[in-house]
Scaffold this active site. Structure first.
Site, PDB file in Angstrom:
ATOM      1  N   ARG A 122       0.137  21.844 -54.936  1.00 50.22           N
ATOM      2  CA  ARG A 122      -1.064  21.358 -54.243  1.00 50.22           C
ATOM      3  C   ARG A 122      -2.290  22.079 -54.805  1.00 50.22           C
ATOM      4  NH1 ARG A 122      -0.789  19.070 -49.208  1.00 50.22           N
ATOM      5  NH2 ARG A 122      -2.998  18.671 -49.610  1.00 50.22           N
ATOM      6  N   ASP A 180       9.587  12.409 -45.230  1.00 45.96           N
ATOM      7  CA  ASP A 180       8.477  12.967 -44.456  1.00 45.96           C
ATOM      8  C   ASP A 180       8.834  12.841 -42.980  1.00 45.96           C
ATOM      9  OD1 ASP A 180       5.967  13.934 -43.702  1.00 45.96           O
ATOM     10  OD2 ASP A 180       4.910  12.050 -44.079  1.00 45.96           O
ATOM     11  N   CYS A 233       6.777  16.846 -48.376  1.00 43.77           N
ATOM     12  CA  CYS A 233       5.382  17.314 -48.375  1.00 43.77           C
ATOM     13  C   CYS A 233       5.183  18.492 -47.423  1.00 43.77           C
ATOM     14  CB  CYS A 233       4.444  16.172 -48.033  1.00 43.77           C
ATOM     15  SG  CYS A 233       4.707  15.457 -46.406  1.00 43.77           S
ATOM     16  N   HIS A 244      -2.201   9.897 -48.542  1.00 44.11           N
ATOM     17  CA  HIS A 244      -2.268  11.338 -48.788  1.00 44.11           C
ATOM     18  C   HIS A 244      -2.244  11.559 -50.305  1.00 44.11           C
ATOM     19  CE1 HIS A 244      -2.213  15.473 -48.043  1.00 44.11           C
ATOM     20  NE2 HIS A 244      -1.051  15.638 -47.460  1.00 44.11           N
ATOM     21  N   GLN A 261      -1.528  15.080 -52.051  1.00 45.67           N
ATOM     22  CA  GLN A 261      -0.122  15.467 -51.985  1.00 45.67           C
ATOM     23  C   GLN A 261       0.678  14.784 -53.085  1.00 45.67           C
ATOM     24  OE1 GLN A 261       1.619  17.617 -49.618  1.00 45.67           O
ATOM     25  NE2 GLN A 261       3.089  17.393 -51.287  1.00 45.67           N
ATOM     26  N   ARG A 279     -10.105  15.572 -43.999  1.00 51.24           N
ATOM     27  CA  ARG A 279      -8.819  15.145 -43.426  1.00 51.24           C
ATOM     28  C   ARG A 279      -9.138  14.505 -42.083  1.00 51.24           C
ATOM     29  NH1 ARG A 279      -3.101  18.219 -42.829  1.00 51.24           N
ATOM     30  NH2 ARG A 279      -3.058  17.457 -44.966  1.00 51.24           N
TER      31      ARG A 279
END
Ligand code: CP
Ligand code: NVA
Length: 304
Positions: free
Chosen positions: A288, A220, A260, A129, A132, A102
């Site tokens: 996830r 988001d 998310c 991402h 996700q 990440r």
């Protein structure tokens, strides 16, 4: 499939195959059936940004698969002191069986893959991402029984989530609409990709237009990790780009809402809409684990 760097690299078939495997692995967990497909394997997890879900789900996932996961904080390793990615990649390839990273720059993830000799998984960059969005697609399919033909709508910042949702959604046959301010549109590479899909893709700064007839609405945060200093400016730019009950009224009946997480109630989503869709949102968070285990098994061997 050698790496999992961005959804642009995957075919529709590869995405669907991963989703099927994720469903299977989820059923094993629910039935209490052991599935040690990665026995003896070690995943290194490099974090240059914070995380709750990604860290815990990857670590737990490796354990459930019979392997081991190692947390490597940028702050406490040479990564944070500027050791070249080319060298980190080659060193870690001598110890580990896979790396999840990440970080900020997508280029760093691509470089790890170029210089290392083990599978690299993108656990979020400023560009995308993808883990996700695999969980998001798994959740939508679980709740709706299909993906093809559904309308996905994303409201807010044209950020890493928007970029991955556009690519993932279009590749599995959904129509995708983005409701975002003119100055916060998704990445040009993603818009170029979407242009080939004609009417299946729509982008507007009219949020009601974007949400009309949607089967799933996603949103988001207005300020992503690394953008904290822009928070005030962003709050002004995104006022109105909120998932709320007025918006839900123009969506399809039984429209899902996903986030998310972490969520900021009263900003990108109201508390009442969040709570009304909490079951879907926490299924999404759970998935996830299952979606990433599918990626791990596919890339790090042991099965399939
Ligand atoms: N959604 C997500 O990636 O959460 P974390 O930042 O907690 O990993
Ligand atoms: N867009 C958010 C997603 C967090 C999971 C960020 O990058 O901070």
């Amino acid at each position: 499939m050698k790496h999992f760097l961005k959804l642009l690299d995957l075919s529709t078939e590869e995405i669907l195959e991963l989703l099927d495997l994720a469903d299977l692995l989820k059923s094993y967990v629910k039935e209490g059936k052991p599935h040690p497909f990665l026995q003896g394997k070690t995943l290194g997890m490099i974090f240059e940004k914070s995380s709750t879900r990604t860290r815990v789900s990857f670590e737990t996932g490796m354990y459930q698969l019979g392997g081991h996961a190692l947390f490597i904080s940028a702050k406490d390793s040479q990564v944070g002191r500027g050791e070249p990615t080319e060298d980190t990649a080659r060193v870690l390839s001598r110890y580990l069986d896979g790396i999840m990273i990440r970080t900020f720059d997508q280029e760093e993830v691509e470089k790890l893959a170029e210089y290392g000799s083990i599978p690299i998984i993108n656990g979020l960059t400023d560009f995308c991402h993808p883990c996700q969005v695999m969980a998001d697609l798994q959740t939508i399919r679980e709740h709706k029984g299909k993906l093809t033909g559904l309308k996905m709508c994303f409201i807010g910042d044209g950020n890493n989530m928007a970029n991955s949702l556009i690519v993932g959604g279009l590749k599995v046959g959904m129509s995708v609409s983005i409701g975002c301010p003119k100055n916060y549109q998704p990445d040009q590479r993603v818009l170029d990709f979407a242009a080939a899909y004609g009417d299946q893709f729509q982008m507007t700064d009219d949020v009601m237009e974007a949400a009309k007839g949607a089967d799933v609405i996603l949103t988001d945060v207005w300020a992503s990790m690394g953008q904290e200093e822009e928070k005030q400016m962003r709050e002004a730019a995104f006022a109105g780009f909120q998932v709320n009950s007025q918006m839900m009224a123009v969506a399809n009946k039984d429209c899902m809402v996903l986030h998310c997480l972490p969520a900021h109630r009263g900003e990108e989503i109201t508390a009442d809409v969040f709570e009304a869709h909490a079951d879907e949102i926490f299924d999404e968070a759970e998935n996830r684990l299952h979606a990433q285990k599918a990626i791990l098994v596919k890339l790090m061997g042991g099965r399939k």
